[in-house]
Design an enzyme around this catalytic site. Structure first.
Site, PDB file in Angstrom:
ATOM      1  N   CYS A 100      22.618 -41.385  14.516  1.00  0.00           N
ATOM      2  CA  CYS A 100      22.282 -40.175  15.275  1.00  0.00           C
ATOM      3  C   CYS A 100      22.387 -40.702  16.795  1.00  0.00           C
ATOM      4  O   CYS A 100      21.970 -41.636  17.075  1.00  0.00           O
ATOM      5  CB  CYS A 100      20.877 -39.652  14.930  1.00  0.00           C
ATOM      6  SG  CYS A 100      20.360 -38.282  15.831  1.00  0.00           S
ATOM      7  N   HIS A 142      22.810 -32.870   8.197  1.00  0.00           N
ATOM      8  CA  HIS A 142      22.284 -33.855   9.339  1.00  0.00           C
ATOM      9  C   HIS A 142      22.080 -33.076  10.706  1.00  0.00           C
ATOM     10  O   HIS A 142      20.849 -32.815  11.100  1.00  0.00           O
ATOM     11  CB  HIS A 142      23.059 -34.879   9.618  1.00  0.00           C
ATOM     12  CG  HIS A 142      22.545 -35.675  10.709  1.00  0.00           C
ATOM     13  ND1 HIS A 142      22.099 -36.810  10.617  1.00  0.00           N
ATOM     14  CD2 HIS A 142      22.573 -35.447  12.137  1.00  0.00           C
ATOM     15  CE1 HIS A 142      21.928 -37.526  11.914  1.00  0.00           C
ATOM     16  NE2 HIS A 142      21.904 -36.605  12.725  1.00  0.00           N
ATOM     17  N   GLU A 143      23.179 -32.127  10.876  1.00  0.00           N
ATOM     18  CA  GLU A 143      23.051 -31.234  11.978  1.00  0.00           C
ATOM     19  C   GLU A 143      21.992 -29.911  11.994  1.00  0.00           C
ATOM     20  O   GLU A 143      21.266 -29.870  12.798  1.00  0.00           O
ATOM     21  CB  GLU A 143      24.244 -30.677  12.385  1.00  0.00           C
ATOM     22  CG  GLU A 143      25.419 -31.491  12.937  1.00  0.00           C
ATOM     23  CD  GLU A 143      24.986 -32.771  13.815  1.00  0.00           C
ATOM     24  OE1 GLU A 143      24.039 -32.438  14.732  1.00  0.00           O
ATOM     25  OE2 GLU A 143      25.426 -33.952  13.722  1.00  0.00           O
ATOM     26  N   HIS A 146      18.504 -30.918  12.399  1.00  0.00           N
ATOM     27  CA  HIS A 146      18.140 -30.894  13.792  1.00  0.00           C
ATOM     28  C   HIS A 146      17.431 -29.846  14.502  1.00  0.00           C
ATOM     29  O   HIS A 146      16.729 -29.680  15.220  1.00  0.00           O
ATOM     30  CB  HIS A 146      19.409 -31.213  14.943  1.00  0.00           C
ATOM     31  CG  HIS A 146      19.591 -32.791  14.977  1.00  0.00           C
ATOM     32  ND1 HIS A 146      18.684 -33.417  15.511  1.00  0.00           N
ATOM     33  CD2 HIS A 146      20.642 -33.634  14.561  1.00  0.00           C
ATOM     34  CE1 HIS A 146      19.127 -34.998  15.414  1.00  0.00           C
ATOM     35  NE2 HIS A 146      20.396 -35.053  14.950  1.00  0.00           N
TER      36      HIS A 146
HETATM   37 NI    NI Z   1      21.691 -36.510  14.742  1.00  0.00          NI
END
Ligand code: NI
Length: 177
Positions: A100, A142-143, A146
């Site tokens: 990341c 993953h995004e 966030h």
């Molecule tokens: Ni990331």
């Protein structure tokens, strides 16, 4: 536009739930997305979420071009995805190494759903709706994490599988997100 500073793990904005985008087709939104693209390209990332440049909005970008040097890295379409929603298609998970841009120099082994459906909107409010599997599904999970204040280390099941990338192994830097 501009390459922006990427904030790192420890910054409170990375733990916050980002706000929905209310208005599409605005110069402000176009400028922010241009900055995100410049920043991701500058850092060779596979994905970037707006909170990573300290903009607490539900916007992610991602994309990986096929690279003959790294035949194992699957290509992912270049995408701007606003107000995204993920639907899990089955309960199967697969572990894969993630990096990341907000957790520099580190890697962790993270279980993710292998098969998902997602939808969201581009900067003009056009619907984007896709099914994804493999690395494409991993990047989207993953995004979107966030946007909910979750960083990948929180998803690692065995902390022995978390460490500095130069100690772990040689991996392409295209897959940081
Ligand atoms: Ni990331």
């Amino acid at each position: 536009m501009a390459v922006r500073k990427v904030i790192k793990m420890g910054h409170p904005l990375l733990l916050a739930r980002a706000k929905e985008v209310e208005n599409y087709s605005t110069a402000e939104l176009d400028n922010l997305i241009a900055d995100m693209k410049d920043t991701m390209a500058d850092l060779n990332g596979a994905g970037l979420a707006a909170p990573q440049i300290a903009e607490s909005l539900r916007i992610v970008i991602f994309g990986v071009e096929a690279n003959p040097r790294y035949p194992d890295v699957e290509s992912v379409p270049e995408t701007v995805l606003i107000n995204p929603e993920i639907t899990i298609l089955n309960s199967e998970k697969e572990s894969g190494w993630e990096g990341c841009l907000s957790v520099p120099h580190m890697r962790g082994l993270v279980p993710r759903y292998t098969s998902i459906k997602y939808h969201g909107y581009d900067q003009n409010g056009e619907l984007i709706e896709r099914e994804a599997s493999g690395f494409h599904a991993r990047v989207v999970q993953h995004e979107v994490d966030h946007l909910d204040g979750i960083l990948y280390p929180q998803r690692i099941e065995n902390m022995q599988n978390f460490g500095f990338e130069d100690e772990l192994f040689q991996v392409p830097d295209e897959d940081k997100m």
